[in-house]
Design a protein around this motif. Structure first.
Motif, short mmCIF file in Angstrom:
data_model
loop_
_atom_site.label_atom_id
_atom_site.label_comp_id
_atom_site.label_asym_id
_atom_site.label_seq_id
_atom_site.Cartn_x
_atom_site.Cartn_y
_atom_site.Cartn_z
N THR A 57 1.01 -1.11 -0.04
CA THR A 57 -0.05 -0.10 0.21
C THR A 57 0.72 1.22 -0.10
O THR A 57 2.00 1.25 0.25
CB THR A 57 -0.86 0.03 1.37
N ARG A 99 3.69 -0.83 4.01
CA ARG A 99 2.81 -1.97 4.64
C ARG A 99 2.21 -2.78 3.65
O ARG A 99 2.18 -2.54 2.37
CB ARG A 99 1.44 -0.97 4.96
N GLU A 119 -0.44 -6.37 2.81
CA GLU A 119 -1.32 -7.04 3.24
C GLU A 119 -1.68 -8.16 2.17
O GLU A 119 -1.14 -8.15 1.03
CB GLU A 119 -2.97 -6.37 3.27
N HIS A 126 -1.79 -8.41 8.02
CA HIS A 126 -1.08 -7.00 7.38
C HIS A 126 0.54 -7.52 8.01
O HIS A 126 0.80 -8.16 8.97
CB HIS A 126 -1.56 -6.22 8.29
N THR A 152 4.03 -4.63 8.69
CA THR A 152 4.40 -3.20 8.51
C THR A 152 5.92 -3.37 8.82
O THR A 152 6.58 -4.07 9.57
CB THR A 152 3.79 -2.45 9.72
#
Length: 865
Positions: free
Chosen positions: A743, A760, A762, A772, A774
């Motif tokens: 993203t 990020r 997913e 998810h 990060t």
């Protein structure tokens, strides 16, 4: 009331280190250097002395002590060092405080020497007849004050009433703490000059003046004028104090509105100290209520772990702590004034939260702001005590505002240890000290190694009943402590002990000293590491946020296991830490990021991923959300409960649940014996001997768990933690997935541009569940830009200013050299003497990522050209 400094002796401990080093400076720094800028302005002999330097320096060689009538105007008037004079006021306060706290007459005599010099200057200025009142005293002409009344901006003028306050405060300290009657004469004259000038300005215009950024900064003028009123009884000084108020700030506080965002912190905090003084004299509750409200808007919602506040000297939005971390956090002056406010608020409220703040800020920020070295010329203190990743403490600051407050802070560490009212003797801070209690004909001594351990002893050298109230620090679980070996609960933050004591009696108190991870209020994964009252600094050369995995180190009470290394160093979480109060010079991290990749317990680490749902919940966050467990059984019950919840949410498969339960049983958390694990389809959780029986129905974790997803970065990472070559990211998954996405515009395999990126990812599994991941990636591939400015200071000297910019990782240092010098690190303007032949000065800059700019050169002219 707080006892006077002269009634409290500071004993050996953390604070005596900084006291002793500052007292050395107080003994040896020449008084003539303190007075040099004043004497030069008055046309008196400077006796060959040079000023302290930086902000406290001679003005421009062509600058004159202009009055308001002969000031040539902005652009036409050559000026420099327009805050000069402030440091002398702080120095006089330091000498006075040092005399009060030690009784050594050398400090009294030196204070009186400064006062005599200022009195001579005041008389010389008055003799010129060019100023509006014979009480005028400054190290420049009166023109800065008249230009402020015309709303001149910062740059043309520099906070003239701020400097006036420092001089007046120093004189008042000299009078009250050393008995200097000439100091009262000088400051009374200043007070009449200020009152005559400020009361002639229309109230609406005063409000415009005080709203000016820095130019309108007036320090604690209302405090000094109120104090002068208390001493002399003259009403005009109280009226003048009321002229130094910001109506908009007081009105907002009364209405419960927070308007601090974007305000200069230390421009406004000193006036709150003054409002407390005004409340004490007038009884006007508006002042006290405003200070209570405004302090509450700063602490804790705008306060960092060590008690400091602000970024770049400014406040950010309410509740921004993690989001407020920048490269220039926590101006030490602001903490100096917050401590004054906390002291005053405790006096009027007895609220323990003000004493709690005082411990945090005094121990960690103030004691930690003084370098562990002696100096004959510099206070060796911090301007900023930064909190960003890989920060460096930059000591020195002779002549700056924080250098001035630092002179004072380190000679009065015992001022807020003891407090007395009509009923009780309070112990607010656990600083080794001895109270002389004249009314009781004896002393009470506080003996402790605190904060190195939690044992405190109060030794009584007096007879009779005492009513003690001992603060239990906010970090002590349930605010309970051992009093003479008996576990006792505090009420309103204090242990109350009533005793009929005899000479030689001792009362002991012992606090636990857990190592804790304390989350930032706006980012629970960003934590400070604190051992009892001490904020710990992780030593590491990286300049990006360090990640730690604490799960395998957590004890039942949620504290972290650690090992003392000696020399006040601590080993924990795979890192080496030093106390924030060490006075050290290593690169450090005050905040760490919690990132447990797998589920683990002390003595039992699994390979099971600690997956997070869309809301950030995971097995480990759920397990430790309560802050700890009273018993080992309650810990196992929580493991069981959170494992089932994680399985139901698809974060754990059945085999993974069984692995986690077995690891919890085998864990040695808080010294537990490892146990075997047995799974039954129903029943109750039981612990029998070396066996833990877990009920687990067949339905728990029967489906496939969500996939695990990880972000990987390809590229060479510098020791700073930054990527100095453009990296690319990719996503790695384990388990069945139907789609993977990055993203925020990040594209797998494409180089990331310069900047701090929160990447990020997913992944979606066949059941439509989304997991998810990060990762923070810091990229800076470009060295800083650097430039030089050379300004003539007469025919034989130049002032050189080196300035560098780096908008990504920030400038770490600027270096320069000439043919006759080695490379030096110096980021303040400095003076070079010109030679008969031109000189070449080389300079370069390095950013915090490790990029260094090409060497540049500037020619310095020959002398006389």
């Amino acid at each position: 009331m707080f006892p006077p400094l002269s009634d409290v002796d500071l004993l050996d401990g953390v604070h005596s280190r900084t006291r002793d080093r500052m007292l050395h400076l107080a003994r040896v720094f020449p008084v003539d250097r303190v007075l040099a800028v004043f004497r030069a302005n008055a046309g008196l002999d400077t006796r060959g002395a040079l000023p302290p330097g930086t902000w406290e320096d001679f003005g421009h060689p062509d600058e004159k002590p202009w009055s308001e009538s002969d000031y040539p105007g902005a652009g036409a008037a050559p000026t420099a060092s327009l805050l000069r004079g402030h440091y002398a006021g702080h120095f006089l306060s330091m000498l006075s405080l040092a005399h009060a706290s030690t009784g050594d007459p050398v400090f009294r005599d030196r204070a009186h020497e400064v006062v005599a010099g200022l009195a001579e200057v005041q008389a010389a200025l008055a003799a010129t007849g060019r100023y509006s009142h014979p009480g005028f005293l400054a190290a420049y002409g009166e023109w800065q004050f008249s230009r402020l009344e015309e709303l001149a901006p910062y740059g043309e003028i520099w906070a003239p009433y701020y400097t006036c306050h420092k001089i007046m405060a120093g004189l008042l300290d000299a009078y009250t703490l050393t008995g200097s009657d000439p100091a009262l004469d000088v400051v009374t004259g200043m007070g009449h000059w200020v009152a005559g000038r400020i009361l002639a300005v229309a109230p609406e215009q005063r409000q415009r003046m005080w709203s000016l950024y820095i130019a309108g900064e007036f320090g604690g003028m209302n405090e000094s004028l109120t104090t002068l009123h208390r001493i002399t009884g003259e009403p005009v000084f109280l009226a003048a104090a009321a002229a130094f108020e910001m109506d908009a700030l007081l009105d907002a506080a009364a209405a419960g509105r927070d308007v601090l965002d974007g305000m200069h912190a230390n421009q406004h905090l000193p006036m709150l100290v003054g409002h407390l003084a005004q409340y004490e004299v007038t009884g006007d509750r508006r002042y006290l209520d405003a200070v209570v409200a405004l302090f509450g808007q700063v602490v804790p919602g705008r306060t960092f772990a060590h008690g400091g506040t602000g970024e770049g000297e400014l406040w950010g939005p309410a509740g921004h702590v993690a989001r407020g971390i920048g490269r220039r956090n926590a101006e030490t002056c602001a903490t100096y004034n917050l401590l004054k406010i906390a002291r005053g608020l405790f006096t009027h409220t007895r609220d323990v939260r003000y004493a709690d703040y005082a411990e945090r800020a005094t121990l960690n920020h103030i004691a930690g702001s003084r370098a562990d070295v002696d100096s004959d010329v510099s206070p060796e203190v911090l301007y900023m005590y930064p909190v960003d990743a890989g920060a460096v403490r930059e000591y020195g600051n002779a002549g700056t505002c924080c250098g001035g407050t630092g002179l004072e802070s380190h000679v009065k560490a015992q001022e807020s240890v003891w407090f007395r009212d009509d009923e009780s003797l309070y112990v607010l801070q656990y600083v080794p000290s001895r109270l002389r209690w004249a009314e009781r004909g004896g002393t009470v001594a506080l003996r402790t190694a605190y904060p190195r351990d939690g044992l405190v002893a109060l030794d009584f050298d007096l007879d009779g009943p005492v009513d003690l109230r001992l603060r239990v620090p906010e970090w002590v679980p349930e605010r309970r402590a051992l009093v003479d070996g008996v576990l006792t609960a505090a009420k309103d933050g204090f242990l109350r002990i009533r005793r009929d004591v005899r000479r030689g009696d001792t009362v002991t108190v012992e606090f636990p000293m857990p190592l804790r991870l304390v989350p930032a209020p706006d980012d629970p994964a960003l934590v400070s590491v604190e051992l009892g009252p001490t904020v710990l600094l992780a030593r590491d050369d990286a300049t990006t946020t360090l990640e730690v995995a604490p799960a395998a180190h957590r004890e039942l009470d949620c504290s972290i296991g650690f090992r003392a290394l000696g020399g006040d160093l601590v080993s924990a979480l795979g890192l080496e830490f030093e106390p924030a109060w060490s006075g050290g010079d290593r690169r450090y991290h005050m905040y760490l990021r919690v990132a447990d990749p797998v589920i683990a317990f002390p003595g039992a680490v699994t390979e099971v991923p600690d997956r997070h749902d869309a809301h950030g919940w995971s097995f480990l966050t759920g397990l430790w959300a309560s802050g700890g467990f009273p018993t080992h059984t309650s810990f196992l019950e929580s493991v069981h409960r959170n494992a089932r919840r994680a399985a139901t949410a698809g974060l754990l498969g059945r085999d993974e649940v069984i692995t986690v339960l077995a690891a919890a049983a085998a864990s040695t958390v808080s010294g537990a014996e490892p146990r075997r694990s047995e799974i039954l389809p129903s029943g109750d959780l039981t612990v029998t001997g070396d066996l833990v029986t877990w009920p687990l129905s067949a339905a728990i974790g029967a489906g496939e768990p969500m996939p695990a997803v990880r972000i990987e970065v390809a590229g060479e990472r510098a020791p700073s933690g930054w990527y100095t070559g453009a990296p690319a990211v990719s996503v790695v998954t384990h388990g069945a997935v139907t789609s993977v996405a990055l993203t925020g515009g990040v594209v797998a395999g494409r180089p990331l541009p310069d900047g701090r990126h929160v990447v990020r990812a997913e992944a979606t599994d066949p059941a439509g569940r989304v997991v998810h991941a990060t990762r923070e990636v810091a990229v800076d591939t470009t060295p800083p830009s650097v430039r030089a400015r050379v300004r003539a200071l007469g025919p034989h000297n130049v002032e050189v200013t080196l300035h560098a910019d780096d908008e990504v990782s920030g400038v770490d240092r600027i270096r320069w050299r000439t043919g006759e010098t080695f490379w030096g690190v110096y980021q303040e303007p400095f003076t070079r003497a010109l030679h008969a032949a031109p000189q070449i000065l080389e300079f370069t800059a390095t950013d915090r990522a490790g990029n260094t700019s090409p060497v540049q050169r500037v020619a310095l002219p020959a002398a006389g050209t």
